[in-house]
Motif scaffolding. Structure first.
Motif, mmCIF file in Angstrom:
data_model
loop_
_atom_site.group_PDB
_atom_site.id
_atom_site.type_symbol
_atom_site.label_atom_id
_atom_site.label_comp_id
_atom_site.label_asym_id
_atom_site.label_seq_id
_atom_site.Cartn_x
_atom_site.Cartn_y
_atom_site.Cartn_z
ATOM 1 N N PHE A 90 4.306 4.738 2.459
ATOM 2 C CA PHE A 90 3.564 3.737 1.694
ATOM 3 C C PHE A 90 2.081 4.012 1.857
ATOM 4 O O PHE A 90 1.652 4.623 2.837
ATOM 5 C CB PHE A 90 3.922 2.305 2.101
ATOM 6 N N GLN A 91 1.295 3.572 0.877
ATOM 7 C CA GLN A 91 -0.109 3.955 0.843
ATOM 8 C C GLN A 91 -0.956 2.839 0.234
ATOM 9 O O GLN A 91 -0.745 2.445 -0.911
ATOM 10 C CB GLN A 91 -0.271 5.232 0.006
ATOM 11 N N PRO A 92 -1.929 2.313 0.983
ATOM 12 C CA PRO A 92 -2.843 1.324 0.418
ATOM 13 C C PRO A 92 -3.917 1.997 -0.428
ATOM 14 O O PRO A 92 -4.393 3.082 -0.091
ATOM 15 C CB PRO A 92 -3.452 0.663 1.667
ATOM 16 N N VAL A 93 -4.272 1.357 -1.530
ATOM 17 C CA VAL A 93 -5.317 1.875 -2.413
ATOM 18 C C VAL A 93 -6.349 0.767 -2.639
ATOM 19 O O VAL A 93 -6.011 -0.318 -3.124
ATOM 20 C CB VAL A 93 -4.752 2.347 -3.762
ATOM 21 N N LEU A 94 -7.592 1.061 -2.285
ATOM 22 C CA LEU A 94 -8.689 0.116 -2.412
ATOM 23 C C LEU A 94 -9.376 0.229 -3.773
ATOM 24 O O LEU A 94 -9.339 1.285 -4.413
ATOM 25 C CB LEU A 94 -9.731 0.365 -1.317
ATOM 26 N N ASP A 95 -9.996 -0.858 -4.188
ATOM 27 C CA ASP A 95 -10.944 -0.845 -5.310
ATOM 28 C C ASP A 95 -10.329 -0.338 -6.617
ATOM 29 O O ASP A 95 -10.820 0.605 -7.234
ATOM 30 C CB ASP A 95 -12.180 -0.002 -4.960
ATOM 31 N N VAL A 96 -9.244 -0.966 -7.043
ATOM 32 C CA VAL A 96 -8.630 -0.645 -8.332
ATOM 33 C C VAL A 96 -8.424 -1.951 -9.118
ATOM 34 O O VAL A 96 -7.300 -2.416 -9.299
ATOM 35 C CB VAL A 96 -7.305 0.127 -8.173
ATOM 36 N N PRO A 97 -9.520 -2.561 -9.574
ATOM 37 C CA PRO A 97 -9.395 -3.822 -10.316
ATOM 38 C C PRO A 97 -8.643 -3.635 -11.626
ATOM 39 O O PRO A 97 -8.586 -2.536 -12.179
ATOM 40 C CB PRO A 97 -10.851 -4.227 -10.557
ATOM 41 N N SER A 98 -8.068 -4.728 -12.114
ATOM 42 C CA SER A 98 -7.325 -4.705 -13.368
ATOM 43 C C SER A 98 -8.004 -5.618 -14.388
ATOM 44 O O SER A 98 -8.575 -6.654 -14.035
ATOM 45 C CB SER A 98 -5.893 -5.186 -13.147
ATOM 46 N N THR A 99 -7.916 -5.237 -15.667
ATOM 47 C CA THR A 99 -8.417 -6.110 -16.720
ATOM 48 C C THR A 99 -7.445 -7.255 -16.993
ATOM 49 O O THR A 99 -7.834 -8.280 -17.552
ATOM 50 C CB THR A 99 -8.637 -5.326 -18.021
ATOM 51 N N GLU A 100 -6.191 -7.091 -16.582
ATOM 52 C CA GLU A 100 -5.184 -8.141 -16.755
ATOM 53 C C GLU A 100 -5.328 -9.167 -15.632
ATOM 54 O O GLU A 100 -5.434 -8.804 -14.461
ATOM 55 C CB GLU A 100 -3.780 -7.549 -16.752
ATOM 56 N N LYS A 101 -5.323 -10.431 -15.976
ATOM 57 C CA LYS A 101 -5.515 -11.479 -14.984
ATOM 58 C C LYS A 101 -4.350 -12.475 -14.924
ATOM 59 O O LYS A 101 -4.058 -13.020 -13.861
ATOM 60 C CB LYS A 101 -6.807 -12.263 -15.275
ATOM 61 N N ASP A 102 -3.692 -12.705 -16.054
ATOM 62 C CA ASP A 102 -2.683 -13.766 -16.114
ATOM 63 C C ASP A 102 -1.272 -13.292 -15.755
ATOM 64 O O ASP A 102 -0.514 -14.008 -15.103
ATOM 65 C CB ASP A 102 -2.664 -14.391 -17.514
ATOM 66 N N PHE A 103 -0.880 -12.122 -16.236
ATOM 67 C CA PHE A 103 0.443 -11.547 -15.976
ATOM 68 C C PHE A 103 1.552 -12.519 -16.394
ATOM 69 O O PHE A 103 2.525 -12.737 -15.673
ATOM 70 C CB PHE A 103 0.586 -11.163 -14.500
ATOM 71 N N THR A 104 1.399 -13.102 -17.576
ATOM 72 C CA THR A 104 2.406 -14.020 -18.092
ATOM 73 C C THR A 104 3.085 -13.507 -19.357
ATOM 74 O O THR A 104 4.114 -14.040 -19.760
ATOM 75 C CB THR A 104 1.771 -15.393 -18.408
#
Length: 304
Positions: A90-104
Motif C-alpha cells: 500500500f502507498q500513501p499519496v500526498l497532494d492530489v486534490p480532486s475537482t469532484e466534491k459531492d460524490f453523489t
C-alpha cells in the motif's frame, strides 16, 4: 452450492460487519492520531456449518462470524515516503486534490473523477501502460447507510477472482494476450476520504510482508448474476498494521489487492501482492464525530 443449500444457510451473524468496542481508551484528539491500541474483526478458524466460507452479497447472509482481536495500529503520518506498493503493498499519496466534491452522481464520478484516478496512478506507479477502472464504491456511515465502512480484515479479491476480473473487464482477445504473455497486471484500490479529515472509522492496512499465506482464507462472494471470491484474514502474532491519521480530501491511499509479478510485486508466496485492510474504531474519536466518515474507493486493473 445449490439454491436450496443457500436458503437453508444460517442467518447472518451480527458480528459480521459489526463495530468493535476498543478495550483501551485514549485522550480525545481531533483528528485522532498516533499509534493506537484498538481491535480488528478477523476471520474465524472455522465456519458455522463446517462448509467453506461464503457471503451472499445481496443480503449479507454468511456462514461465518468474525472474531475481534486486540491490535496496535501504527500511525504512518510523517513516514509516507517509507511505504510503496512493491514493499508493504500500500502507498500513501500526498497532494492530489480532486475537482469532484459531492460524490453523489455515479455518472459524474465516472466522467470526471475516473480520469483523475488514471492520472494519479500513471504519475505515482512506475511502468503503467494502461489503467482500466472497473467500479467504485462510495461509503457513508450511519444506521441507514447502504455501504458503511467495512469493519473486518479482508482482501478485495482472491487470485482466481483477480483473473476473472482481467477476463471480465478486458476484451476477450486482449485478456488472453495479457495473461499468456505474462504481462504484469495489478488490481489497485484508490481510497480517498470525502469531507475529511478522517476522524471516525479510519482505514487500517497490514504490511503484506507480515501476513502469511496461512493467514488468508478464500471467501465465496455470491451475487445474483455471478460468483467471485475475496480473502478473509485471520489474526496471527507478528502481523503489523498501519493507518494514515487524519487523512484529508487531497490525500489518497493506493491499496494493492493483486499482482501477477511474483518477483518484485509478489515476493515470497505472493505476500507483497495483496493488502489486508479494515476500518477500525479509533478510541480517540470525539463523540460528536462518530458515525461521520465518508469515503470513495475506485478499483482499477493496472497493466504494465
Amino acid at each position: 452450492m445449490s439454491t436450496t443449500t443457500l436458503t437453508q444457510a444460517p442467518a447472518p451473524v451480527s458480528t459480521f460487519n459489526s463495530t468493535p468496542t476498543p478495550t483501551t481508551a485514549a485522550a480525545p484528539t481531533h483528528p485522532p492520531h498516533g499509534d493506537v491500541p484498538t481491535v480488528i474483526n478477523f476471520h474465524p478458524p472455522t465456519t458455522i456449518d463446517g462448509a467453506p466460507p461464503y457471503l451472499i452479497v445481496e443480503d449479507l447472509q454468511s456462514n461465518f462470524s468474525t472474531i475481534p482481536h486486540p491490535v496496535t495500529i501504527h500511525d504512518l503520518r510523517g513516514l509516507e515516503a517509507d511505504f510503496n506498493l512493491d514493499k508493504q503493498a500500500f502507498q500513501p499519496v500526498l497532494d492530489v486534490p480532486s475537482t469532484e466534491k459531492d460524490f453523489t452522481d455515479d455518472a459524474k464520478i465516472e466522467r470526471e473523477y475516473y480520469p483523475e484516478i488514471t492520472a494519479i496512478l500513471k504519475k505515482h506507479v512506475p511502468g503503467i501502460e494502461e489503467v482500466v477502472i472497473f467500479d467504485h464504491t462510495v461509503r457513508r456511515a450511519g444506521p441507514d447507510a447502504k455501504r458503511p465502512p467495512v469493519m473486518r480484515a479482508h482482501i478485495d479479491q482472491s487470485v482466481p477472482a483477480s483473473y476473472q476480473r482481467i477476463r471480465r473487464h478486458l476484451p476477450a482477445e486482449r485478456a488472453e494476450e495479457v495473461i499468456a504473455a505474462g504481462t504484469r497486471v495489478r488490481i489497485i484500490n484508490v481510497w480517498r476520504p470525502i469531507g475529511g479529515p478522517v476522524v471516525d472509522s479510519p482505514l487500517g492496512c497490514a504490511d503484506s510482508r507480515t501476513v502469511e499465506e496461512a493467514d488468508v482464507v478464500p471467501v465465496r462472494h455470491i451475487l445474483p448474476d455471478r460468483e467471485g471470491s475475496t480473502l478473509g484474514v485471520k489474526f496471527r502474532e507478528g502481523q503489523k498494521w498501519w493507518y494514515w491519521s487524519g487523512m484529508r480530501d487531497e490525500e489518497v491511499l493506493l491499496i494493492k489487492c493483486f499482482d501477477t509479478d511474483t518477483v518484485v510485486g509478489g515476493g515470497a508466496e505472493g505476500r507483497r501482492g495483496r493488502t489486508p485492510h479494515s476500518a477500525f474504531v479509533h478510541p480517540g474519536t470525539p463523540a460528536e464525530k462518530k458515525g461521520g466518515r465518508e469515503s470513495i474507493e475506485v478499483r482499477c486493473l493496472v497493466i504494465g
